[in-house]
Design a protein around this motif. Structure first.
Motif, PDB file in Angstrom:
ATOM      1  N   PHE A 181     102.401-123.230   8.092  1.00 30.05           N
ATOM      2  CA  PHE A 181     101.233-122.588   8.915  1.00 30.05           C
ATOM      3  C   PHE A 181     101.882-121.588   9.744  1.00 30.05           C
ATOM      4  O   PHE A 181     101.205-120.480   9.803  1.00 30.05           O
ATOM      5  N   TYR A 182     102.813-121.724  10.487  1.00 33.93           N
ATOM      6  CA  TYR A 182     103.507-120.549  11.164  1.00 33.93           C
ATOM      7  C   TYR A 182     104.153-119.547  10.472  1.00 33.93           C
ATOM      8  O   TYR A 182     104.305-118.583  10.765  1.00 33.93           O
ATOM      9  N   GLN A 185     101.576-117.198   9.347  1.00 29.04           N
ATOM     10  CA  GLN A 185     100.980-116.371  10.407  1.00 29.04           C
ATOM     11  C   GLN A 185     102.008-115.352  10.854  1.00 29.04           C
ATOM     12  O   GLN A 185     101.801-114.603  11.329  1.00 29.04           O
ATOM     13  N   GLN A 186     103.330-115.498  10.326  1.00 28.13           N
ATOM     14  CA  GLN A 186     104.442-114.368  10.586  1.00 28.13           C
ATOM     15  C   GLN A 186     104.158-113.347   9.721  1.00 28.13           C
ATOM     16  O   GLN A 186     104.617-112.088   9.975  1.00 28.13           O
ATOM     17  N   PRO A 188     101.495-111.249   7.629  1.00 29.45           N
ATOM     18  CA  PRO A 188      99.943-111.028   7.137  1.00 29.45           C
ATOM     19  C   PRO A 188      99.500-111.111   5.643  1.00 29.45           C
ATOM     20  O   PRO A 188      98.406-111.649   5.698  1.00 29.45           O
ATOM     21  N   ASP A 191      98.033-115.003   3.656  1.00 26.89           N
ATOM     22  CA  ASP A 191      96.649-115.427   4.301  1.00 26.89           C
ATOM     23  C   ASP A 191      95.902-116.399   3.404  1.00 26.89           C
ATOM     24  O   ASP A 191      96.648-117.117   2.612  1.00 26.89           O
ATOM     25  N   GLU A 268     101.048-124.268  20.495  1.00 30.42           N
ATOM     26  CA  GLU A 268     101.081-123.887  19.145  1.00 30.42           C
ATOM     27  C   GLU A 268     100.928-125.192  18.126  1.00 30.42           C
ATOM     28  O   GLU A 268     100.255-125.175  17.318  1.00 30.42           O
ATOM     29  N   GLN A 271      97.222-125.749  18.325  1.00 24.14           N
ATOM     30  CA  GLN A 271      96.394-124.640  17.579  1.00 24.14           C
ATOM     31  C   GLN A 271      96.436-125.076  16.141  1.00 24.14           C
ATOM     32  O   GLN A 271      95.525-125.117  15.353  1.00 24.14           O
TER      33      GLN A 271
END
Ligand code: UDP
Length: 584
Positions: A181-182, A185-186, A188, A191, A268, A271
């Motif tokens: 997941f993270y 996010q690192q 773009p 997706d 985090e 989230q």
């Protein structure tokens, strides 16, 4: 965006190709067959045009690969913190190796030479430096593509990684889902259109549905790649996982425990939990405001033998509805839905407790440990619950009564059996009242004890929980409102006055940190360190106002270095401002 047209044809593929795997890829040979099928089924010329475009794209892609070869640019200094971005990284499903094609245009950064094998380019899982999880590639000249199977191009942006242990929920959440997941996010372009590739070699595993939540496309496991072709080329890919969210080390080189340098907060984690909850389309169970307790039960091993009695006792003690859930009897959505509104989660030590991350702030986690297991030595869930901003109350209970434990010495070793050990060792284990600290993963004494069933001493458990609930902190504000740090103090100035041959004063003043004027802070203090120039010790002072006159230990005609920082609420230490030079 050379391959922009791929986007448009994807829906056509999805609609027409029965095989879900084929829907993502286009393959030169297969495609020619499909073109006829598609043309029959679709009279729409527009789409036909798009499809013919595909063949042109294939040729172009192949030409690009031969001409340009592979490009790799990585972030990270060491194999343990490296993630690499590739263009045209290929994979031979026969050799089960990644291939880097060299040409005049290829890029390899870092260019490590043979250090690439010491011990590897990077960790493919989030578990640090595990020798079964290393990633590397073999190198070939791009010209050798002429003699190789026709490549199948993967048009999706790929995240290539290893899952560590996909059948164990703790490992699923901690090692895979959170890091994926993270990592996404690192970068773009990772997706919802990106696709995950799991290279560790396991099948989909028990919890594949959870992995599927992370992107809009079905993840693929290594075995499935074979059905796609002999040589796969990932147009764009990221290889490796961020370890920034992991909080636990499993004891491969030192006994297990919290990671030395935890970099994640409850914010985090929460989230991520929110993302999963939304993806699962979970509705909140029960009547709003109604408090209840969830007992997460294990049904196969490490069982609570008097669970019914325990549930009654909890319900009676806390005057709350008490329900049980188990992985065997509930869907994930049900479990998440129930846990996300519970006031308390009670469970035997085990991977299911990773789902504590779905509890609401202020809830209590009660972890039960079988006989001879010291809870301090096994803290993956305690560490999770006590991360700053998780705002969970954690309490451990251990069975200390030997007569309340049921052992299984004759089971297979991996379920805690010890019959294969020599008699003296068996006796020693049976007599021991605490498993000594040990390394992962095959310590027979640990396995023997952790797979015991337990008759919970209700009175002792209730006492422990009652104590914990009594000392529970009130409902907390959002972590970020109470955990903000001061900025530097600004415009520091000093003024000296000499009183006599041996007496002097130093008046220091400064402005408050810039962010303070926007914050409500309970207590603001300043720490001032005064160091005589050339000395290596300093005298620290704590003051309440942004100015102070120091006279103790201040000598005339001396140079002092003054360091000032602001402190919020006793423990939020800000940075020191640039050092101030003061001369008396
Ligand atoms: N598990 C379960 N019920 C059981 C035993 C195990 O749901 O009765 C699950 C457990 O939550 C974990 C996986 O099966 O996800 C593997 O369990 P194991 O005992 O090997 O690992 P541990 O829970 O000790 O990490």
């Amino acid at each position: 965006m050379r391959f922009g047209s791929r986007m448009n044809i994807a829906p056509v593929f999805n609609a027409l190709l029965v095989c879900a795997l084929a829907a993502v890829l286009w393959k030169y040979i297969k495609l020619q067959d499909h073109v006829f099928v598609l043309e029959e089924e679709l009279v729409l010329t527009r789409q036909t045009q798009e499809l013919s475009q595909v063949r042109i794209d294939y040729q172009a892609a192949l030409q690009d690969l031969v001409q340009d070869g592979t490009k790799m640019v990585c972030a990270g200094k060491m194999h343990t913190d490296r993630i690499c971005r590739f263009e045209s990284l290929c994979y031979s499903t026969e050799a089960e190796e990644f291939i880097f094609f060299h040409s005049n245009s290829s890029v390899m950064l870092p260019n490590l030479g043979s250090r690439r094998f010491q011990p590897a380019l990077l960790d493919l899982s989030s578990v640090e430096d595990h020798n079964t999880q290393y990633f590397n590639f073999v190198e070939l000249p791009a010209a050798s593509l002429k003699f190789m199977p026709k490549p199948v191009f993967v048009p999706d942006v790929a995240l290539i990684l290893n899952r560590f242990n996909p059948d164990n929920l703790m490992h699923v959440f901690h090692d895979d889902l959170l890091p994926i997941f993270y990592t996404m996010q690192q970068f773009p372009d990772l997706d919802q259109e990106a696709r995950l590739f799991f290279m560790e070699g396991f099948g989909e595993g028990l919890h594949f549905e959870l992995y599927k939540l992370l992107s809009g496309k079905q993840p693929l496991v290594r075995e499935q790649l074979k059905t796609l072709g002999r040589l796969l080329c990932f147009t764009k890919s990221y290889v490796g996982l961020s370890k920034i969210t992991t909080w636990y080390q499993y004891g491969f080189v030192q006994p297990q425990g919290p990671k030395a340098n935890i970099l994640v907060s409850g914010n985090e984690i929460r989230q991520f939990a929110k993302f999963v909850t939304e993806k699962l389309n979970v509705s909140s169970e029960g009547t709003p405001g109604e408090e209840y307790i969830v007992v997460f039960s294990r049904t196969i091993n490490r069982i609570i033998l008097n669970e019914a009695e325990l549930i009654l006792a909890l319900a009676r003690e806390f005057q709350m509805k008490t329900i049980t859930v188990s992985i065997e009897d509930h869907t994930f959505s049900d479990i998440v839905s129930l846990i996300s509104n519970a006031s308390m989660l009670v469970s035997m030590h085990g991977a299911q407790l990773a789902m504590s991350l779905f509890l609401p702030r202020g809830a209590t986690v009660v972890e039960l440990f079988p006989y001879a297991i010291n809870p301090e030595h096994y803290t993956p869930y305690k560490t999770l619950c006590t991360l700053p901003g998780m705002d969970l109350q954690y309490v451990a209970w251990t069975n200390t009564e030997k007569e309340n434990t049921v052992t299984y010495p004759d089971r297979p070793w991996d379920q805690g059996g010890i019959a294969h050990l020599d008699k003296a060792e068996q006796d020693r284990i049976l007599k021991s009242s605490e498993v000594p600290r040990h390394l992962c993963c095959r310590n027979p004494e640990w396995l023997f004890r952790i797979y015991q069933d337990t008759e919970v001493n209700i009175a002792s458990l209730i006492q422990v929980v009652r104590q914990a609930v009594k000392t529970r902190p009130g409902p907390k504000r959002q972590a970020w409102t109470s955990g903000l740090y001061p900025g530097k103090v600004r415009g520091a100035k000093c003024q000296a006055s000499v009183q006599g041959a041996s007496e002097a004063k130093l008046s220091v003043s400064w402005q408050i940190p810039w962010n303070l004027k926007y914050l409500k802070v309970r207590e603001v203090k300043y720490e001032v360190w005064i160091q005589e120039q050339g000395e290596n010790t300093y005298v620290p002072y704590t003051v309440s106002h942004p100015n102070h006159t120091f006279s103790d230990n201040i000598k005339p005609f001396t140079n002092y270095l003054v360091w000032i920082r602001c402190i919020f609420n006793k423990n939020l230490l800000g940075p020191f401002a640039d050092v101030l030079l003061c001369s008396t």
